[in-house]
Design an enzyme around this catalytic site. Structure first.
Site, short mmCIF file in Angstrom:
data_model
loop_
_atom_site.label_atom_id
_atom_site.label_comp_id
_atom_site.label_asym_id
_atom_site.label_seq_id
_atom_site.Cartn_x
_atom_site.Cartn_y
_atom_site.Cartn_z
N HIS A 194 0.87 -1.18 0.00
CA HIS A 194 0.00 0.00 0.00
C HIS A 194 0.90 1.23 0.00
CE1 HIS A 194 -3.86 -1.73 2.12
NE2 HIS A 194 -4.11 -1.53 0.85
N CYS A 290 -2.81 2.89 9.05
CA CYS A 290 -3.87 1.96 8.60
C CYS A 290 -5.02 1.87 9.59
CB CYS A 290 -3.33 0.55 8.46
SG CYS A 290 -1.74 0.38 7.74
N1 ARG Z 1 -3.89 -7.35 6.81
C1 ARG Z 1 -4.31 -6.16 6.15
C2 ARG Z 1 -4.23 -6.35 4.65
O1 ARG Z 1 -3.30 -6.95 4.19
C3 ARG Z 1 -3.50 -4.99 6.60
C4 ARG Z 1 -3.96 -3.68 6.01
C5 ARG Z 1 -3.10 -2.54 6.43
N2 ARG Z 1 -3.58 -1.31 5.96
C6 ARG Z 1 -2.88 -0.34 5.34
N3 ARG Z 1 -3.48 0.78 5.09
N4 ARG Z 1 -1.65 -0.51 4.96
O2 ARG Z 1 -5.07 -5.93 3.91
#
Ligand code: ARG
Length: 296
Positions: A194, A290
Site C-alpha cells: 500500500h 492503517c
Molecule cells: N492485513 C491487512 C491487509 O493486508 C492490513 C492492512 C493494512 N492497511 C494499510 N493501510 N496498509 O489488507
C-alpha cells in the site's frame, strides 16, 4: 488529470485549491482482529499469534493519542468474521469539495475476497453522518481507499499508489468525478503493498518516505511536489512500518515505537514524534496510518 511522470505536470501545486485538514478520526474496534489468512508478506508466520488483550490495549492507547492531540475520535464496532476491519484506512476515501459544499466517500473495492464485506459497514457509518457515497464503476476491480490514495496536505491533489491493491483506472475515475489531479506512484515491492507503507505526508512541503519502494520516476514526482523528504532506513520501514506514521496536524507524528532514525529525523525537522506500540497490528502488515481514517 492523472499524472505519472514529472514531464506531464502542467500546474503549480500552490495554485491548486486549498484543502482543509480533517479534524475527525474514525477507528474500528479490534473485537475480531486476528491473523488467520495471508494476503500480504508480513502476515506469513503470524497465523494465530495475535494477543487479543494486547491488541485492545494498543488500540486504546492509539485512540488516546488522538484525543490528547485534540481530535474527535469516532468508532465503529468491528464485525464478526471481518478480521482486518480494524484497518479502517482501506475501505473508503473520504473527500470534501474545494468549495466545502459536499462531503463524501469513494467506496473501495477490496482486492482480497476476505475483506470485501468490510466496505458496507463504512458505507453505513458515512451515510449516517450525511456523507455521499460514490461507487466505482463495475469494471474497476481494485481500489483500497486511503491505503493507496493519500491527499496532499493543504492542497486539493491526490497521491495514488497502485500495483498490488489498487488499479490505475480507479484514479482516472476519481480524478474525473472529484475533479482533482492525481499523481500516480507505482509500487512493486510486495512488503510495501500500500502507498501508506512507504509515504507519510507531513505538511504541504514535507513528507517522510522509504525511497526503495518507489521507481526513479516516482521519486522524481515526490521530489517535485515536496520541498523536503525525510528518508527512513530500510529496516525501520520494512519491520517497524516507520513510513506508516501519521501526522494529523502538521506538527505531531504518531509513529511505531523504536523507529529511532525516523524519530531523530522528524525532531531535526521540528516535528514532535508521539511513539505508540502497534506490534500486534504489525503482525498483519499494518500500523498507525492503517488503523484510522480522517474525515471532515
Ligand atoms: N492485513 C491487512 C491487509 O493486508 C492490513 C492492512 C493494512 N492497511 C494499510 N493501510 N496498509 O489488507
Amino acid at each position: 488529470m492523472v499524472i505519472s511522470s514529472v514531464e506531464e505536470i502542467s500546474f503549480d501545486l500552490h495554485s491548486l485549491a486549498p484543502l482543509p485538514r480533517p479534524q475527525r478520526v474514525l477507528m474500528t474496534t479490534p473485537d475480531y482482529f486476528a491473523v488467520e489468512y495471508v494476503i500480504n508478506p508480513h502476515m506469513k508466520g503470524n497465523i494465530g499469534t495475535v494477543d487479543q488483550p494486547a491488541a485492545f490495549d494498543q488500540w486504546d492507547r492509539l485512540a488516546d493519542a488522538y484525543r490528547t492531540l485534540g481530535l474527535e475520535v469516532h468508532t465503529i464496532r468491528g464485525a464478526e468474521g471481518l478480521l482486518d476491519m480494524v484497518f479502517c484506512a482501506n475501505q473508503t476515501l473520504p473527500f470534501i469539495t474545494p468549495d466545502l459544499s459536499r462531503r463524501g466517500v469513494v467506496l473501495s473495492r477490496m482486492h482480497a475476497p476476505q475483506r470485501m464485506d468490510e466496505v458496507t459497514w463504512y458505507e453505513q457509518f458515512f451515510s449516517s453522518i450525511g456523507y455521499d457515497a460514490v461507487s466505482l464503476p463495475e469494471a474497476i476491480d481494485d481500489f483500497e481507499g486511503m491505503g493507496d490514495a493519500i491527499w496532499h496536505p493543504g492542497r486539493y491533489m491526490l497521491w495514488g499508489g497502485h500495483g498490488f491493491r489498487t488499479e490505475p483506472s480507479a484514479y482516472q475515475f476519481i480524478s474525473e468525478v472529484l475533479d482533482v489531479p492525481v499523481v500516480l506512484l507505482s509500487l512493486d515491492d510486495p512488503e510495501f503493498y500500500h502507498l501508506d507503507t512507504c509515504l507519510c505526508v507531513l505538511n504541504e512541503s514535507d513528507a517522510m518516505i522509504y525511497p526503495g519502494a518507489f521507481s526513479s520516476s516516482g521519486r522524481r514526482l515526490l521530489n517535485h511536489f515536496f520541498d523536503r523528504l525525510i528518508e527512513v532506513p530500510e529496516a525501520e520501514a520494512r519491520n517497524l512500518f516507520a513510513a506508516n506514521a501519521h501526522c494529523p496536524d502538521g506538527k505531531h507524528v504518531i509513529i511505531q515505537k523504536g523507529c529511532s532514525n525516523a524519530i531523530e529525523a522528524l525532531r531535526a525537522f521540528d516535528y514532535v514524534p508521539v511513539e505508540v506500540e502497534t506490534s500486534e497490528y504489525l503482525k498483519s502488515g499494518g500500523s498507525v496510518y492503517c488503523m484510522k481514517q480522517m474525515f471532515w
